[in-house]
Design an enzyme around this catalytic site. Structure first.
Site, PDB file in Angstrom:
ATOM      1  N   LYS A 171       0.828  -1.211   0.000  1.00 20.45           N
ATOM      2  CA  LYS A 171       0.000   0.000   0.000  1.00 20.45           C
ATOM      3  C   LYS A 171       0.863   1.262   0.000  1.00 20.45           C
ATOM      4  O   LYS A 171       0.664   2.158  -0.805  1.00 20.45           O
ATOM      5  CB  LYS A 171      -0.918   0.045   1.237  1.00 20.45           C
ATOM      6  CG  LYS A 171      -1.907  -1.113   1.320  1.00 20.45           C
ATOM      7  CD  LYS A 171      -2.833  -0.964   2.508  1.00 20.45           C
ATOM      8  CE  LYS A 171      -2.144  -1.044   3.858  1.00 20.45           C
ATOM      9  NZ  LYS A 171      -1.508  -2.353   4.133  1.00 20.45           N
ATOM     10  N   ARG A 227      -9.695   1.048   8.365  1.00 19.70           N
ATOM     11  CA  ARG A 227      -9.344  -0.335   8.699  1.00 19.70           C
ATOM     12  C   ARG A 227     -10.457  -1.056   9.440  1.00 19.70           C
ATOM     13  O   ARG A 227     -10.291  -2.226   9.790  1.00 19.70           O
ATOM     14  CB  ARG A 227      -8.100  -0.339   9.588  1.00 19.70           C
ATOM     15  CG  ARG A 227      -6.797  -0.679   8.852  1.00 19.70           C
ATOM     16  CD  ARG A 227      -5.694  -0.496   9.857  1.00 19.70           C
ATOM     17  NE  ARG A 227      -4.517  -1.255   9.656  1.00 19.70           N
ATOM     18  CZ  ARG A 227      -3.385  -0.758   9.139  1.00 19.70           C
ATOM     19  NH1 ARG A 227      -3.340   0.454   8.686  1.00 19.70           N
ATOM     20  NH2 ARG A 227      -2.309  -1.502   9.077  1.00 19.70           N
ATOM     21  N   ARG A 279      11.177  -6.217   5.223  1.00 20.83           N
ATOM     22  CA  ARG A 279      10.996  -4.762   5.002  1.00 20.83           C
ATOM     23  C   ARG A 279      11.974  -4.003   5.896  1.00 20.83           C
ATOM     24  O   ARG A 279      12.211  -4.381   7.042  1.00 20.83           O
ATOM     25  CB  ARG A 279       9.563  -4.361   5.347  1.00 20.83           C
ATOM     26  CG  ARG A 279       9.371  -2.847   5.426  1.00 20.83           C
ATOM     27  CD  ARG A 279       7.927  -2.415   5.326  1.00 20.83           C
ATOM     28  NE  ARG A 279       7.071  -2.955   6.354  1.00 20.83           N
ATOM     29  CZ  ARG A 279       5.731  -2.840   6.332  1.00 20.83           C
ATOM     30  NH1 ARG A 279       5.122  -2.225   5.338  1.00 20.83           N
ATOM     31  NH2 ARG A 279       5.012  -3.361   7.310  1.00 20.83           N
ATOM     32  N   ARG A 329      10.939  -2.437  11.640  1.00 16.58           N
ATOM     33  CA  ARG A 329       9.862  -2.036  12.546  1.00 16.58           C
ATOM     34  C   ARG A 329       9.612  -3.146  13.563  1.00 16.58           C
ATOM     35  O   ARG A 329       9.629  -4.323  13.213  1.00 16.58           O
ATOM     36  CB  ARG A 329       8.578  -1.784  11.746  1.00 16.58           C
ATOM     37  CG  ARG A 329       8.513  -0.416  11.125  1.00 16.58           C
ATOM     38  CD  ARG A 329       7.392  -0.302  10.115  1.00 16.58           C
ATOM     39  NE  ARG A 329       6.110  -0.813  10.550  1.00 16.58           N
ATOM     40  CZ  ARG A 329       4.991  -0.762   9.816  1.00 16.58           C
ATOM     41  NH1 ARG A 329       5.023  -0.206   8.614  1.00 16.58           N
ATOM     42  NH2 ARG A 329       3.861  -1.243  10.266  1.00 16.58           N
ATOM     43  N   ARG A 336      -1.120  -9.509  13.074  1.00 16.29           N
ATOM     44  CA  ARG A 336      -1.649  -8.408  12.254  1.00 16.29           C
ATOM     45  C   ARG A 336      -2.511  -8.959  11.122  1.00 16.29           C
ATOM     46  O   ARG A 336      -3.517  -8.356  10.748  1.00 16.29           O
ATOM     47  CB  ARG A 336      -0.501  -7.566  11.705  1.00 16.29           C
ATOM     48  CG  ARG A 336       0.150  -6.709  12.784  1.00 16.29           C
ATOM     49  CD  ARG A 336       1.482  -6.158  12.350  1.00 16.29           C
ATOM     50  NE  ARG A 336       1.372  -5.193  11.270  1.00 16.29           N
ATOM     51  CZ  ARG A 336       2.386  -4.817  10.506  1.00 16.29           C
ATOM     52  NH1 ARG A 336       3.582  -5.339  10.697  1.00 16.29           N
ATOM     53  NH2 ARG A 336       2.220  -3.925   9.575  1.00 16.29           N
TER      54      ARG A 336
HETATM   55  P1  ADP Z   1       2.118  -1.873   3.226  1.00 14.75           P
HETATM   56  O1  ADP Z   1       2.145  -0.344   3.185  1.00 14.75           O
HETATM   57  O2  ADP Z   1       0.896  -2.433   2.558  1.00 14.75           O
HETATM   58  O3  ADP Z   1       2.323  -2.432   4.585  1.00 14.75           O
HETATM   59  P2  ADP Z   1       4.713  -1.668   1.851  1.00 14.75           P
HETATM   60  O4  ADP Z   1       4.449  -0.751   0.695  1.00 14.75           O
HETATM   61  O5  ADP Z   1       5.469  -1.131   3.003  1.00 14.75           O
HETATM   62  O6  ADP Z   1       3.325  -2.379   2.326  1.00 14.75           O
HETATM   63  O7  ADP Z   1       5.446  -2.971   1.256  1.00 14.75           O
HETATM   64  C1  ADP Z   1       5.835  -4.057   2.117  1.00 14.75           C
HETATM   65  C2  ADP Z   1       7.221  -4.543   1.717  1.00 14.75           C
HETATM   66  O8  ADP Z   1       7.151  -5.184   0.441  1.00 14.75           O
HETATM   67  C3  ADP Z   1       8.263  -3.438   1.564  1.00 14.75           C
HETATM   68  O9  ADP Z   1       9.497  -3.965   1.996  1.00 14.75           O
HETATM   69  C4  ADP Z   1       8.272  -3.125   0.062  1.00 14.75           C
HETATM   70  O10 ADP Z   1       9.539  -2.662  -0.376  1.00 14.75           O
HETATM   71  C5  ADP Z   1       7.945  -4.501  -0.539  1.00 14.75           C
HETATM   72  N1  ADP Z   1       7.081  -4.440  -1.734  1.00 14.75           N
HETATM   73  C6  ADP Z   1       6.072  -3.566  -1.989  1.00 14.75           C
HETATM   74  N2  ADP Z   1       5.466  -3.862  -3.160  1.00 14.75           N
HETATM   75  C7  ADP Z   1       6.106  -4.960  -3.650  1.00 14.75           C
HETATM   76  C8  ADP Z   1       5.962  -5.771  -4.835  1.00 14.75           C
HETATM   77  N3  ADP Z   1       5.002  -5.501  -5.743  1.00 14.75           N
HETATM   78  N4  ADP Z   1       6.800  -6.815  -5.008  1.00 14.75           N
HETATM   79  C9  ADP Z   1       7.761  -7.092  -4.080  1.00 14.75           C
HETATM   80  N5  ADP Z   1       7.953  -6.379  -2.957  1.00 14.75           N
HETATM   81  C10 ADP Z   1       7.143  -5.333  -2.728  1.00 14.75           C
HETATM   82  P1  AMP Z   2       0.775   0.313   9.047  1.00 17.15           P
HETATM   83  O1  AMP Z   2       1.936   1.254   8.973  1.00 17.15           O
HETATM   84  O2  AMP Z   2      -0.366   0.742   8.137  1.00 17.15           O
HETATM   85  O3  AMP Z   2       1.163  -1.119   8.845  1.00 17.15           O
HETATM   86  O4  AMP Z   2       0.183   0.440  10.517  1.00 17.15           O
HETATM   87  C1  AMP Z   2       0.943   0.083  11.643  1.00 17.15           C
HETATM   88  C2  AMP Z   2       0.060   0.005  12.882  1.00 17.15           C
HETATM   89  O5  AMP Z   2      -0.514   1.297  13.159  1.00 17.15           O
HETATM   90  C3  AMP Z   2      -1.150  -0.934  12.781  1.00 17.15           C
HETATM   91  O6  AMP Z   2      -0.818  -2.282  13.060  1.00 17.15           O
HETATM   92  C4  AMP Z   2      -2.076  -0.328  13.848  1.00 17.15           C
HETATM   93  O7  AMP Z   2      -1.665  -0.661  15.152  1.00 17.15           O
HETATM   94  C5  AMP Z   2      -1.840   1.169  13.664  1.00 17.15           C
HETATM   95  N1  AMP Z   2      -2.772   1.745  12.654  1.00 17.15           N
HETATM   96  C6  AMP Z   2      -2.442   2.290  11.442  1.00 17.15           C
HETATM   97  N2  AMP Z   2      -3.546   2.688  10.793  1.00 17.15           N
HETATM   98  C7  AMP Z   2      -4.599   2.394  11.588  1.00 17.15           C
HETATM   99  C8  AMP Z   2      -6.013   2.518  11.470  1.00 17.15           C
HETATM  100  N3  AMP Z   2      -6.576   3.052  10.378  1.00 17.15           N
HETATM  101  N4  AMP Z   2      -6.786   2.075  12.493  1.00 17.15           N
HETATM  102  C9  AMP Z   2      -6.245   1.534  13.599  1.00 17.15           C
HETATM  103  N5  AMP Z   2      -4.937   1.362  13.774  1.00 17.15           N
HETATM  104  C10 AMP Z   2      -4.101   1.790  12.785  1.00 17.15           C
END
Ligand code: ADP
Ligand code: AMP
Length: 215
Positions: free
Chosen positions: A13, A88, A127, A160, A171
């Site tokens: 995302k 969410r 990540r 993280r 999660r």
């Molecule tokens: P989210 O915001 O949904 O938690 P991220 O954008 O942080 O996901 O992506 C999660 C991990 O996967 C990161 O380490 C990112 O660099 C990697 N990633 C994102 N999109 C892809 C993809 N299409 N293919 C492989 N790795 C990806």
């Molecule tokens: P993310 O960076 O989107 O993976 O979010 C990390 C953490 O932040 C999640 O596991 C939740 O604990 C909190 N969080 C982020 N967005 C929300 C949301 N919209 N509602 C509730 N908790 C959130």
């Protein structure tokens, strides 16, 4: 353009939201990033949020809804925005609908990144995030040019706390139970665009643009 980027944790995302924000010149609003910033600053909000985030649980609805409401009122959102990680829960989706009604604007689409669970686990556990600017990397799929150093700002990369495998599994359970039902909410409103998120970063981006009718 007013979009939601939806999907399980680690679906990509943030990665896609960033690409879209650059392409359209509109802000990316990532509730996870806003909360991590509050944790880093040690504010009361940050201290409270941390207790949920470290366990992989959702921060209470009213807290996150308040954050988004304040953020959407800022002038830089007038031309559009990309919500990443919000809503969410169905309660958050309903609150967002009310906020947008008050602001007199409508969502264009909800982009749902569909990614297999095992792929998501691989993505999250490798990540790395910049402690300074929040930029996101992957040790294999999207590595930084220099090990442990952010390409964008030179800051240090870290894993993280909630990206360790035990927390990741929790999660994903929270996602299935509390977040997935939001898809029905948007499907009923004709806004849902399902995208195969298992492809490469670039391929997913092209699919997203196609689904939005832009190239
Ligand atoms: P989210 O915001 O949904 O938690 P991220 O954008 O942080 O996901 O992506 C999660 C991990 O996967 C990161 O380490 C990112 O660099 C990697 N990633 C994102 N999109 C892809 C993809 N299409 N293919 C492989 N790795 C990806
Ligand atoms: P993310 O960076 O989107 O993976 O979010 C990390 C953490 O932040 C999640 O596991 C939740 O604990 C909190 N969080 C982020 N967005 C929300 C949301 N919209 N509602 C509730 N908790 C959130």
């Amino acid at each position: 353009m007013r979009l939601i980027i939806f999907g399980p944790p680690g679906a990509g995302k943030g990665t896609q939201a960033q690409l879209l924000a650059n392409k359209f010149g509109i802000p990316q609003i990532a509730t996870g990033d806003i909360l991590r910033e509050a944790v880093k600053e040690g504010t009361d909000l940050g201290k409270m949020a941390k207790t949920y985030m470290d366990r992989g649980q959702l921060v209470p609805d009213e807290v996150v809804i308040g954050i988004v409401e304040e953020r959407l009122r800022r002038p830089d959102c007038a031309k559009g925005f990309i919500l990443d990680g919000f809503p969410r829960t169905v309660k958050q989706a309903e609150a967002l609908e009310n906020m947008l009604k008050k602001l007199g604007v409508k969502l264009d689409a909800v982009v749902n990144l569909e990614v297999d669970e095992e792929e998501v686990v691989k993505r999250i556990t490798l990540r790395r995030t910049c402690r300074n600017c929040g930029a996101v990397y992957h040790l294999v799929f999207n590595p930084p040019k220099k090990e442990d150093v952010c390409d964008r700002c030179g800051g240090p990369l870290y894993q993280r706390e909630d990206d360790r495998e035990e927390t990741v599994r929790n999660r994903l359970k929270v996602y299935r139970e509390q977040t997935e039902p939001v898809l029905k909410f948007y499907e009923a409103r004709g806004l849902l665009r399902n995208i195969n998120g298992n492809l490469s970063i670039d391929q997913v981006f092209q699919e997203v643009l196609k689904a939005l009718g832009v190239q």
